[in-house]
Design an enzyme around this catalytic site. Structure first.
Site, PDB file in Angstrom:
ATOM      1  N   CYS A 243      28.450  17.830  -0.566  1.00 33.11           N
ATOM      2  CA  CYS A 243      27.382  17.855   0.553  1.00 33.11           C
ATOM      3  C   CYS A 243      25.987  18.428  -0.063  1.00 33.11           C
ATOM      4  O   CYS A 243      26.158  19.168  -1.119  1.00 33.11           O
ATOM      5  CB  CYS A 243      27.843  18.703   1.667  1.00 33.11           C
ATOM      6  SG  CYS A 243      27.834  20.423   1.573  1.00 33.11           S
ATOM      7  N   CYS A 404     -24.630   2.982   0.595  1.00 34.78           N
ATOM      8  CA  CYS A 404     -25.384   2.362   1.677  1.00 34.78           C
ATOM      9  C   CYS A 404     -24.433   1.958   2.868  1.00 34.78           C
ATOM     10  O   CYS A 404     -23.129   1.670   2.698  1.00 34.78           O
ATOM     11  CB  CYS A 404     -25.634   0.795   0.959  1.00 34.78           C
ATOM     12  SG  CYS A 404     -26.318  -0.603   2.156  1.00 34.78           S
ATOM     13  N   CYS A 417     -40.620   7.657   0.542  1.00 36.64           N
ATOM     14  CA  CYS A 417     -40.161   8.272   2.000  1.00 36.64           C
ATOM     15  C   CYS A 417     -38.923   7.895   2.038  1.00 36.64           C
ATOM     16  O   CYS A 417     -37.955   7.609   1.226  1.00 36.64           O
ATOM     17  CB  CYS A 417     -41.000   7.347   2.807  1.00 36.64           C
ATOM     18  SG  CYS A 417     -40.672   5.571   2.745  1.00 36.64           S
TER      19      CYS A 417
END
Length: 472
Positions: A243, A404, A417
């Site tokens: 076991c 992006c 900018c």
């Protein structure tokens, strides 16, 4: 659809669902049909083998042979027409990985014959029983079963795996198909190559054996309790079963004491050793890391040319020949590349995944000089250098660029900018909020009082070497 046909179809589908479990029979949700996966009953010690033609899977052209208890299932997909069973038979396709298209065509023909003999009656159960119990005898398949590559005509994308006795004593259609006539379009051979088929056969056989083991009861000779196989573990070499609770305690004591080479079968005078995969399943991550480190160090000290079989259920130590990157497991005969741990690919370069490169880079940076030399010898300096360079590039991109919002291209903002143009897809987007901008009037985003970026077109812009904020 007549009431009699509808009732017969429903009764048949309900009967199949009650006879077979979900792994064997699945009813379609949108139509009167379904899929059955039929595992054949193989005789004891059934063997599959290939000759020396598969040069990258077996060493030096020697034969590969393996005893299996299970083969991948035959898959019967069917749809019941409205006038079944009174007039028309079920529409079906029959696919399999280890049978040739000629053999599958012969089986399709026999299924047609069964329908003709039982026209007007339901036949799905008869079909499934035939495929399950009589396929081997009908196709004259016996052990050992040889798989062999066969050249196909131009225009076919896959080469069938044709046993030596293909088409022999398997009906007129099977013989005709083996002689090169038109195959039954309902017969589908679902396999890409002989090497991938062998791998699938071994993995399926192992999984089914494990499933059978998990469902049986075993007596643990440590705690003398009977437990399900799912709560037990067996040693492959000796087949002794214990076991997991008892083995866990036993393994943990040995690892804490540094006795990583003493994880043997607890049976007196038994020399079977637990595989690293079995140890990992039982002990915690911290103890397994200690076990792995000690085992690796001791292996390097004693035998620097030893690698483990990469198959999860095997993990047998394998000797590596000097100057050779091919390892051959003595237990399962799997031939693999000792660098990338995939099926042996000859002189072709190893394919290392991005995740592997990341883990390799981290491991290399944290390693001492001895471990670094070992990693360089194992993977090659070129692979190590590639891992370091790719991670440096990734870190730089994360710090100095943004993606992006449309195509994901990395964009670096040098000056100007906050209305940006992607160099990949030419999409306009806002550098501050990363939102896509209108193609007609991209500046409306910065002029609209309701916009979160209102009046922030030039915010954080460089002016004469200094940052200029529009709000200042």
């Amino acid at each position: 659809m007549s009431a009699e046909d509808k009732e017969a179809q429903e009764d048949e589908l309900l009967a199949l669902a009650s006879i077979y479990d979900e792994d064997e029979f699945k009813r379609a949700e949108s139509a009167q049909g379904g899929e059955t996966r039929i595992c054949l009953e193989l005789p004891q010690n059934f063997k599959v083998f290939v000759s020396g033609e598969l040069k990258y899977f077996v060493a030096g052209g020697s034969a590969f042979e393996y005893s299996v208890c299970f083969l991948p299932p035959l898959v019967l997909n069917f749809e019941l027409p409205p006038d079944y069973p009174s007039t028309s038979p079920p529409a079906f396709t029959l696919s399999g990985k280890w049978l040739s298209q000629a053999q599958l065509s012969a089986l399709c023909k026999h299924l047609d014959n069964v329908w003709e003999e039982n026209r007007g009656c339901v036949v799905l159960f008869a079909w499934m029983q035939f495929l399950k119990e009589e396929t081997l005898s009908y196709l004259n398949i016996s052990s050992p079963y040889e798989l062999k590559m066969c050249h196909q005509e131009t225009g076919q994308s896959r080469a069938p795996l044709v046993p030596v006795d293909a088409g022999k004593d398997c009906g007129a259609t099977g013989s005709a198909a083996a002689d090169g006539e038109i195959m039954d379009e309902r017969a589908v051979q679902d396999v890409e190559s002989l090497s991938s088929l062998i791998r699938e056969i071994l993995d399926f056989d192992q999984a089914q054996r494990r499933k059978c083991f998990n469902s049986k009861m075993y007596l643990c000779n440590i705690c003398f309790c009977e437990k399900l196989g799912s709560d037990c573990m067996h040693f492959a070499e000796c087949s002794h079963v214990y076991c997991k609770a008892c083995l866990k305690d036993y393994f943990e004591i040995q690892i804490r004491d540094g006795q990583v080479h003493c994880l043997n079968c607890p049976e007196p005078k038994c020399s079977s050793v637990a595989t690293p995969g079995q140890v990992k399943e039982l002990v915690g991550e911290q103890l397994f890391a200690r076990y792995d480190r000690l085992l690796l160090q001791s292996s390097l000290d004693l035998m620097a040319d030893v690698v483990n079989c990469p198959r999860a259920g095997c993990q047998t130590p394998v000797m590596q020949e000097p100057g050779c990157t091919m390892g051959i497991c003595s237990r399962c005969n799997y031939a693999f590349c000792t660098v990338c741990k995939m099926t042996y690919h000859g002189v072709s370069p190893c394919k290392v995944t991005a995740e592997k490169l990341m883990a390799l880079r981290n491991e290399y940076l944290e390693a001492d000089d001895t471990t670094k030399r070992f990693l360089e010898q194992r993977y090659g300096k070129r692979v190590i250098q590639k891992a370091l360079e790719e991670m440096e590039s990734k870190e730089w991109l994360e710090k100095n660029s943004k993606s992006c919002p449309c195509c994901g291209t990395h964009i670096e903002k040098l000056d100007g900018c906050n209305k940006m143009t992607c160099t990949g897809c030419m999409q306009y987007f806002c550098w501050l909020c990363m939102g896509s901008l209108s193609r007609v009037n991209p500046y409306r985003h910065f002029n609209d009082p309701s916009s979160p970026c209102f009046n922030r077109l030039f915010q954080a812009m460089h002016v004469d070497g200094e940052f200029w904020d529009a709000e200042d």
